[in-house]
Design an enzyme around this catalytic site. Structure first.
Site, PDB file in Angstrom:
ATOM      1  N   PRO A 171       0.791  -1.223   0.000  1.00 19.24           N
ATOM      2  CA  PRO A 171       0.000   0.000   0.000  1.00 19.24           C
ATOM      3  C   PRO A 171       0.826   1.277   0.000  1.00 19.24           C
ATOM      4  CG  PRO A 171      -0.157  -1.125   2.116  1.00 19.24           C
ATOM      5  CD  PRO A 171       0.512  -2.075   1.156  1.00 19.24           C
ATOM      6  N   ASN A 172       0.308   2.241  -0.731  1.00 19.57           N
ATOM      7  CA  ASN A 172       0.847   3.608  -0.838  1.00 19.57           C
ATOM      8  C   ASN A 172       2.109   3.704  -1.696  1.00 19.57           C
ATOM      9  OD1 ASN A 172      -1.156   4.833   0.940  1.00 19.57           O
ATOM     10  ND2 ASN A 172      -0.166   3.636   2.546  1.00 19.57           N
ATOM     11  N   ARG A 227       5.037  10.796  -2.590  1.00 20.46           N
ATOM     12  CA  ARG A 227       4.708  10.605  -1.179  1.00 20.46           C
ATOM     13  C   ARG A 227       5.944  10.873  -0.315  1.00 20.46           C
ATOM     14  NH1 ARG A 227       4.867   4.537   1.269  1.00 20.46           N
ATOM     15  NH2 ARG A 227       3.994   5.003   3.309  1.00 20.46           N
ATOM     16  N   TYR A 249      11.099   8.897   1.231  1.00 24.56           N
ATOM     17  CA  TYR A 249      11.113   7.836   0.214  1.00 24.56           C
ATOM     18  C   TYR A 249      11.787   8.253  -1.096  1.00 24.56           C
ATOM     19  CZ  TYR A 249       7.891   5.634   3.480  1.00 24.56           C
ATOM     20  OH  TYR A 249       7.335   5.073   4.606  1.00 24.56           O
ATOM     21  N   ASN A 282       8.246  -5.479  -1.072  1.00 26.03           N
ATOM     22  CA  ASN A 282       8.127  -4.389  -0.108  1.00 26.03           C
ATOM     23  C   ASN A 282       6.650  -4.330   0.273  1.00 26.03           C
ATOM     24  OD1 ASN A 282       7.895  -2.088   1.388  1.00 26.03           O
ATOM     25  ND2 ASN A 282       9.054  -0.785  -0.031  1.00 26.03           N
ATOM     26  N   ALA A 320       3.147  -0.955   4.790  1.00 27.18           N
ATOM     27  CA  ALA A 320       2.712  -1.080   6.192  1.00 27.18           C
ATOM     28  C   ALA A 320       2.227  -2.487   6.541  1.00 27.18           C
ATOM     29  CB  ALA A 320       1.624  -0.051   6.491  1.00 27.18           C
ATOM     30  N   GLU A 376      13.128  -9.143   1.187  1.00 30.94           N
ATOM     31  CA  GLU A 376      12.262  -8.052   1.661  1.00 30.94           C
ATOM     32  C   GLU A 376      13.017  -6.736   1.481  1.00 30.94           C
ATOM     33  OE1 GLU A 376      11.279  -8.922   5.714  1.00 30.94           O
ATOM     34  OE2 GLU A 376      10.476  -6.922   6.106  1.00 30.94           O
ATOM     35  N   HIS A 419      12.878  -2.477   2.246  1.00 33.15           N
ATOM     36  CA  HIS A 419      12.295  -1.250   2.786  1.00 33.15           C
ATOM     37  C   HIS A 419      13.170  -0.087   2.344  1.00 33.15           C
ATOM     38  CE1 HIS A 419       9.444  -3.533   4.961  1.00 33.15           C
ATOM     39  NE2 HIS A 419      10.417  -4.309   5.399  1.00 33.15           N
ATOM     40  N   ILE A 420      12.530   0.860   1.689  1.00 34.61           N
ATOM     41  CA  ILE A 420      13.254   2.010   1.152  1.00 34.61           C
ATOM     42  C   ILE A 420      13.878   2.809   2.296  1.00 34.61           C
ATOM     43  CG2 ILE A 420      12.933   4.185  -0.114  1.00 34.61           C
ATOM     44  CD1 ILE A 420      10.502   2.677  -1.501  1.00 34.61           C
ATOM     45  N   ARG A 429      13.018   4.675  12.679  1.00 32.32           N
ATOM     46  CA  ARG A 429      11.719   5.356  12.689  1.00 32.32           C
ATOM     47  C   ARG A 429      10.878   4.884  13.882  1.00 32.32           C
ATOM     48  NH1 ARG A 429       9.230   5.017   6.857  1.00 32.32           N
ATOM     49  NH2 ARG A 429       7.900   6.648   7.761  1.00 32.32           N
ATOM     50  N   ARG A 463       7.329   0.330  13.469  1.00 32.94           N
ATOM     51  CA  ARG A 463       7.926  -0.136  12.194  1.00 32.94           C
ATOM     52  C   ARG A 463       9.090  -1.100  12.423  1.00 32.94           C
ATOM     53  NH1 ARG A 463       5.499   3.395   8.450  1.00 32.94           N
ATOM     54  NH2 ARG A 463       5.061   5.391   9.412  1.00 32.94           N
TER      55      ARG A 463
HETATM   56  C1  DQA Z   1       8.285   0.946   3.929  1.00 31.32           C
HETATM   57  C2  DQA Z   1       8.329   1.159   5.441  1.00 31.32           C
HETATM   58  C3  DQA Z   1       6.974   0.897   6.068  1.00 31.32           C
HETATM   59  O1  DQA Z   1       7.031   1.090   7.477  1.00 31.32           O
HETATM   60  C4  DQA Z   1       5.953   1.864   5.506  1.00 31.32           C
HETATM   61  O2  DQA Z   1       4.675   1.592   6.037  1.00 31.32           O
HETATM   62  C5  DQA Z   1       5.926   1.861   4.016  1.00 31.32           C
HETATM   63  C6  DQA Z   1       7.192   1.773   3.283  1.00 31.32           C
HETATM   64  C7  DQA Z   1       9.608   1.347   3.257  1.00 31.32           C
HETATM   65  O3  DQA Z   1       9.769   0.987   2.090  1.00 31.32           O
HETATM   66  O4  DQA Z   1      10.456   2.009   3.861  1.00 31.32           O
HETATM   67  O5  DQA Z   1       4.884   2.013   3.402  1.00 31.32           O
HETATM   68  O6  DQA Z   1       8.066  -0.435   3.669  1.00 31.32           O
END
Ligand code: DQA
Length: 146
Positions: A11-12, A19, A24, A75, A78, A99, A101-102, A108, A112
């Protein structure tokens, strides 16, 4: 062994580039797809990059990957921190799972810091920006490529 790698995004991440760029960055999913395809070419791997805001859709793609793909780069956004269902789906997949995570999630918020998906992941790229995807693809290449 399939030479196709699924690159799944939660998501997102469709808003990547727009965003919270301070977290990011400015690159988009299209940029990531191009970079991963380039690395894939080096190793004789094809990539299929997908994004959804819906947990069930991501699970369906993981099931599809069972039939079609040799590896998964994911990725989960959330859902990383909430989804036992995505973990269960990944546990049905036999190839390597990386996996990404950017952002550096451990710098953070505390919510997370835990990843359900990490219980399955063979490797985790955290905080390397969008380059984390291409780095994960490079490792995929060492494991599955020519
Ligand atoms: C994320 C980190 C997650 O905590 C967050 O909810 C994201 C992006 C990252 O790529 O850093 O949506 O996965």
């Amino acid at each position: 062994m399939s030479k196709l790698i699924y690159i799944l995004n939660g998501p997102n991440l469709n808003l990547l580039g727009k965003r919270q760029p301070e977290i990011y960055g400015h690159d988009t999913l299209a940029d990531i797809e191009r970079d991963c395809a380039r690395v894939g070419e080096e190793f004789g791997l094809d990539v299929r990059l997908l994004q959804s805001n819906h947990e069930g859709q991501i699970i369906d793609w993981i099931h599809e990957a069972r039939e079609q793909a040799g590896g998964i780069v994911i990725n989960p956004g959330a859902f990383t921190h909430t989804s036992i269902a995505i973990l269960d789906a990944l546990n049905t997949f036999e190839g390597p799972v990386f996996e990404v995570h950017i952002s550096q999630v451990h710098k953070r918020e505390a919510f997370r810091h835990h990843s359900y998906v990490s219980h399955r992941s063979d490797g985790v790229m955290v905080g390397f920006g969008v380059e984390g995807y291409a780095l994960a693809m490079r490792r995929m290449g060492s494991l599955l490529g020519k």
